[in-house]
Write a protein that holds these residues in place. Sequence first.
Motif, mmCIF file in Angstrom:
data_model
loop_
_atom_site.group_PDB
_atom_site.id
_atom_site.type_symbol
_atom_site.label_atom_id
_atom_site.label_comp_id
_atom_site.label_asym_id
_atom_site.label_seq_id
_atom_site.Cartn_x
_atom_site.Cartn_y
_atom_site.Cartn_z
ATOM 1 N N LEU A 18 57.869 64.441 4.526
ATOM 2 C CA LEU A 18 56.734 64.547 5.439
ATOM 3 C C LEU A 18 56.757 63.351 6.377
ATOM 4 O O LEU A 18 57.269 62.283 6.018
ATOM 5 C CB LEU A 18 55.400 64.537 4.687
ATOM 6 N N ARG A 19 56.199 63.550 7.549
ATOM 7 C CA ARG A 19 56.048 62.447 8.490
ATOM 8 C C ARG A 19 54.575 62.330 8.862
ATOM 9 O O ARG A 19 53.991 63.265 9.419
ATOM 10 C CB ARG A 19 56.886 62.650 9.750
ATOM 11 N N LEU A 20 53.977 61.196 8.554
ATOM 12 C CA LEU A 20 52.587 60.933 8.884
ATOM 13 C C LEU A 20 52.499 60.153 10.193
ATOM 14 O O LEU A 20 53.383 59.354 10.507
ATOM 15 C CB LEU A 20 51.913 60.132 7.771
ATOM 16 N N SER A 21 51.427 60.401 10.919
ATOM 17 C CA SER A 21 51.191 59.680 12.171
ATOM 18 C C SER A 21 49.789 59.097 12.175
ATOM 19 O O SER A 21 48.871 59.650 11.577
ATOM 20 C CB SER A 21 51.353 60.620 13.364
ATOM 21 N N VAL A 48 51.335 50.615 1.034
ATOM 22 C CA VAL A 48 52.657 51.106 0.677
ATOM 23 C C VAL A 48 53.738 50.617 1.632
ATOM 24 O O VAL A 48 54.908 50.487 1.241
ATOM 25 C CB VAL A 48 52.713 52.644 0.604
ATOM 26 N N ALA A 49 53.354 50.332 2.878
ATOM 27 C CA ALA A 49 54.329 49.842 3.852
ATOM 28 C C ALA A 49 53.583 49.129 4.958
ATOM 29 O O ALA A 49 52.472 49.522 5.307
ATOM 30 C CB ALA A 49 55.149 50.995 4.431
ATOM 31 N N ILE A 69 58.538 53.028 7.826
ATOM 32 C CA ILE A 69 57.415 52.838 8.748
ATOM 33 C C ILE A 69 57.952 52.456 10.116
ATOM 34 O O ILE A 69 58.972 51.758 10.237
ATOM 35 C CB ILE A 69 56.442 51.760 8.204
ATOM 36 N N ALA A 70 57.281 52.929 11.150
ATOM 37 C CA ALA A 70 57.673 52.606 12.520
ATOM 38 C C ALA A 70 56.416 52.519 13.372
ATOM 39 O O ALA A 70 55.374 53.070 13.015
ATOM 40 C CB ALA A 70 58.631 53.660 13.072
ATOM 41 N N LEU A 80 54.855 57.105 9.390
ATOM 42 C CA LEU A 80 55.429 56.889 8.060
ATOM 43 C C LEU A 80 56.279 58.111 7.727
ATOM 44 O O LEU A 80 55.737 59.196 7.509
ATOM 45 C CB LEU A 80 54.352 56.685 7.002
ATOM 46 N N GLN A 81 57.580 57.929 7.722
ATOM 47 C CA GLN A 81 58.489 58.983 7.306
ATOM 48 C C GLN A 81 58.676 58.869 5.806
ATOM 49 O O GLN A 81 59.081 57.815 5.304
ATOM 50 C CB GLN A 81 59.838 58.844 8.025
ATOM 51 N N MET A 82 58.360 59.956 5.099
ATOM 52 C CA MET A 82 58.422 59.957 3.637
ATOM 53 C C MET A 82 59.456 60.974 3.180
ATOM 54 O O MET A 82 59.320 62.167 3.467
ATOM 55 C CB MET A 82 57.046 60.283 3.058
#
Length: 114
Positions: A18-21, A48-49, A69-70, A80-82
Motif C-alpha cells: 500500500l502507499r499512503l499519502s 514508524v518512519a 518514507i518520502a 509511506l510506501q509499505m
Amino acid sequence: QVQFVESGGDLVQPGGSLRLSCAASGISFSTPTMAWYRQAPGEQRSWVARISAAGVSVYANNVKGRFTIARDNAKKTVSLQMNSLKPEDTAVYYCNLFPSVVPWGQGTQVTVSS
C-alpha cells in the motif's frame, strides 16, 4: 492552522503493498521533520518512519526494509510506501511533525488480513 489529511489506507492481504499519502496545510513544510505514526487497537500511538527536511529517513525496527518514507516539499506531501505487509501492521496511520506533534488528522485505516 496546521492540518494533515491522510489517505490511501485499505484492506490488503499479507505480503501485499500500500502507499499512503499525507497532505499538509498551514505549515512551512520545508522546515520540520515529518513522520508517519500508527496506532493499533488497544495500543499507544508510535512513530514508524520519519524524514528530515534534508531527506534523511529513519525507520522503526519493525518496519525497516519494508517501508519507505518520502516527501515533496513543493507539494507539501509526505508518503509511506509499505511493502511485505504483515497482520501486525494493521493500524490507523497518521502523519505529523517529529518529535513535537500538532493536532492529529483523522488518519487512514490499514488492515492486513487474509
